[in-house]
Design a protein around this motif. Structure first.
Motif, PDB file in Angstrom:
ATOM      1  N   TYR A 237     -10.636   4.199 -12.580  1.00 32.89           N
ATOM      2  CA  TYR A 237      -9.733   3.055 -12.775  1.00 32.89           C
ATOM      3  C   TYR A 237      -8.453   3.252 -11.965  1.00 32.89           C
ATOM      4  CZ  TYR A 237     -12.571   1.026 -16.509  1.00 32.89           C
ATOM      5  OH  TYR A 237     -13.581   0.435 -17.233  1.00 32.89           O
ATOM      6  N   GLN A 238      -8.065   4.505 -11.768  1.00 37.36           N
ATOM      7  CA  GLN A 238      -6.876   4.769 -10.951  1.00 37.36           C
ATOM      8  C   GLN A 238      -7.101   4.304  -9.521  1.00 37.36           C
ATOM      9  OE1 GLN A 238      -4.918   8.639 -12.927  1.00 37.36           O
ATOM     10  NE2 GLN A 238      -6.861   9.023 -11.931  1.00 37.36           N
ATOM     11  N   LYS A 239      -8.281   4.562  -8.970  1.00 38.25           N
ATOM     12  CA  LYS A 239      -8.614   4.124  -7.617  1.00 38.25           C
ATOM     13  C   LYS A 239      -8.618   2.599  -7.537  1.00 38.25           C
ATOM     14  CE  LYS A 239     -10.046   4.616  -3.384  1.00 38.25           C
ATOM     15  NZ  LYS A 239      -9.099   4.956  -2.344  1.00 38.25           N
ATOM     16  N   LEU A 240      -9.164   1.951  -8.565  1.00 42.41           N
ATOM     17  CA  LEU A 240      -9.139   0.490  -8.608  1.00 42.41           C
ATOM     18  C   LEU A 240      -7.708  -0.028  -8.635  1.00 42.41           C
ATOM     19  CD1 LEU A 240     -12.107  -0.114 -11.057  1.00 42.41           C
ATOM     20  CD2 LEU A 240     -11.990  -0.851  -8.670  1.00 42.41           C
ATOM     21  N   GLY A 241      -6.820   0.692  -9.331  1.00 39.66           N
ATOM     22  CA  GLY A 241      -5.406   0.319  -9.352  1.00 39.66           C
ATOM     23  C   GLY A 241      -4.792   0.397  -7.971  1.00 39.66           C
ATOM     24  N   VAL A 242      -5.115   1.445  -7.246  1.00 38.25           N
ATOM     25  CA  VAL A 242      -4.606   1.609  -5.880  1.00 38.25           C
ATOM     26  C   VAL A 242      -5.108   0.470  -4.992  1.00 38.25           C
ATOM     27  CG1 VAL A 242      -4.735   3.065  -3.804  1.00 38.25           C
ATOM     28  CG2 VAL A 242      -4.362   4.105  -6.047  1.00 38.25           C
ATOM     29  N   ILE A 243      -6.365   0.130  -5.130  1.00 37.36           N
ATOM     30  CA  ILE A 243      -6.935  -0.966  -4.340  1.00 37.36           C
ATOM     31  C   ILE A 243      -6.214  -2.279  -4.644  1.00 37.36           C
ATOM     32  CG2 ILE A 243      -9.013  -2.381  -4.021  1.00 37.36           C
ATOM     33  CD1 ILE A 243     -10.623   0.278  -4.476  1.00 37.36           C
ATOM     34  N   ALA A 244      -5.924  -2.525  -5.911  1.00 38.37           N
ATOM     35  CA  ALA A 244      -5.216  -3.752  -6.292  1.00 38.37           C
ATOM     36  C   ALA A 244      -3.790  -3.772  -5.736  1.00 38.37           C
ATOM     37  CB  ALA A 244      -5.200  -3.902  -7.814  1.00 38.37           C
ATOM     38  N   VAL A 245      -3.116  -2.619  -5.740  1.00 41.66           N
ATOM     39  CA  VAL A 245      -1.760  -2.555  -5.174  1.00 41.66           C
ATOM     40  C   VAL A 245      -1.810  -2.833  -3.679  1.00 41.66           C
ATOM     41  CG1 VAL A 245       0.170  -1.006  -4.651  1.00 41.66           C
ATOM     42  CG2 VAL A 245      -0.795  -1.039  -6.950  1.00 41.66           C
ATOM     43  N   ARG A 246      -2.767  -2.245  -2.996  1.00 42.13           N
ATOM     44  CA  ARG A 246      -2.910  -2.495  -1.548  1.00 42.13           C
ATOM     45  C   ARG A 246      -3.193  -3.974  -1.278  1.00 42.13           C
ATOM     46  NH1 ARG A 246      -6.452   2.797  -0.062  1.00 42.13           N
ATOM     47  NH2 ARG A 246      -4.716   4.270  -0.106  1.00 42.13           N
ATOM     48  N   LYS A 247      -3.983  -4.577  -2.137  1.00 44.05           N
ATOM     49  CA  LYS A 247      -4.269  -5.998  -1.985  1.00 44.05           C
ATOM     50  C   LYS A 247      -2.983  -6.807  -2.137  1.00 44.05           C
ATOM     51  CE  LYS A 247      -7.305  -9.642  -3.626  1.00 44.05           C
ATOM     52  NZ  LYS A 247      -8.196 -10.071  -4.691  1.00 44.05           N
ATOM     53  N   TYR A 248      -2.120  -6.388  -3.076  1.00 37.22           N
ATOM     54  CA  TYR A 248      -0.845  -7.078  -3.269  1.00 37.22           C
ATOM     55  C   TYR A 248      -0.011  -7.050  -1.983  1.00 37.22           C
ATOM     56  CZ  TYR A 248       3.985  -7.946  -4.372  1.00 37.22           C
ATOM     57  OH  TYR A 248       5.259  -8.434  -4.328  1.00 37.22           O
ATOM     58  N   TYR A 249       0.009  -5.904  -1.304  1.00 37.80           N
ATOM     59  CA  TYR A 249       0.818  -5.786  -0.084  1.00 37.80           C
ATOM     60  C   TYR A 249       0.403  -6.802   0.971  1.00 37.80           C
ATOM     61  CZ  TYR A 249       2.974  -1.506  -1.784  1.00 37.80           C
ATOM     62  OH  TYR A 249       3.677  -0.590  -2.514  1.00 37.80           O
ATOM     63  N   SER A 250      -0.871  -7.157   1.020  1.00 41.84           N
ATOM     64  CA  SER A 250      -1.302  -8.148   2.002  1.00 41.84           C
ATOM     65  C   SER A 250      -1.203  -9.578   1.461  1.00 41.84           C
ATOM     66  CB  SER A 250      -2.724  -7.852   2.480  1.00 41.84           C
ATOM     67  OG  SER A 250      -3.635  -7.931   1.424  1.00 41.84           O
ATOM     68  N   SER A 251      -1.369  -9.754   0.160  1.00 40.88           N
ATOM     69  CA  SER A 251      -1.383 -11.103  -0.414  1.00 40.88           C
ATOM     70  C   SER A 251      -0.040 -11.550  -0.991  1.00 40.88           C
ATOM     71  CB  SER A 251      -2.422 -11.186  -1.526  1.00 40.88           C
ATOM     72  OG  SER A 251      -1.988 -10.455  -2.674  1.00 40.88           O
TER      73      SER A 251
END
Length: 87
Positions: free
Chosen positions: A13-27
């Motif tokens: 779930y931590q990795k999924l959190g990182v992926i979501a944060v990275r998605k925020y940076y682009s979106s």
């Protein structure tokens, strides 16, 4: 697919959190940050939230709280600060 595996291995779930944060940076979509928080809390529920990601969650609260985009929860901020060993 990672969502399904995280159910069995909650540290992911931590990795999924990182992926979501990275998605925020682009979106720049706040819903991505809320999703990251959800993933970090799922890791926390299973006792799998590391100090590093507790700090990441703390940073999310502080950053978006200061911007007025998220309600600040002092009790939770204090808990995360202790968990991340920043206090």
């Amino acid at each position: 697919y990672l969502h399904e595996v995280a159910v069995k291995y909650p540290f992911l779930y931590q990795k999924l959190g990182v992926i979501a944060v990275r998605k925020y940076y682009s979106s720049q979509d706040i819903s991505d940050i809320r999703k990251a928080m959800e993933y970090y809390y799922k890791a926390d529920e299973h006792g799998m939230l590391s100090h590093k990601y507790a700090y990441a969650l703390l940073h999310i609260y502080e950053y978006f709280g200061k911007k007025g985009m998220m309600e600040s929860n002092e009790e939770e901020i204090s808990r995360l600060a202790k968990l991340s060993k920043m206090e």
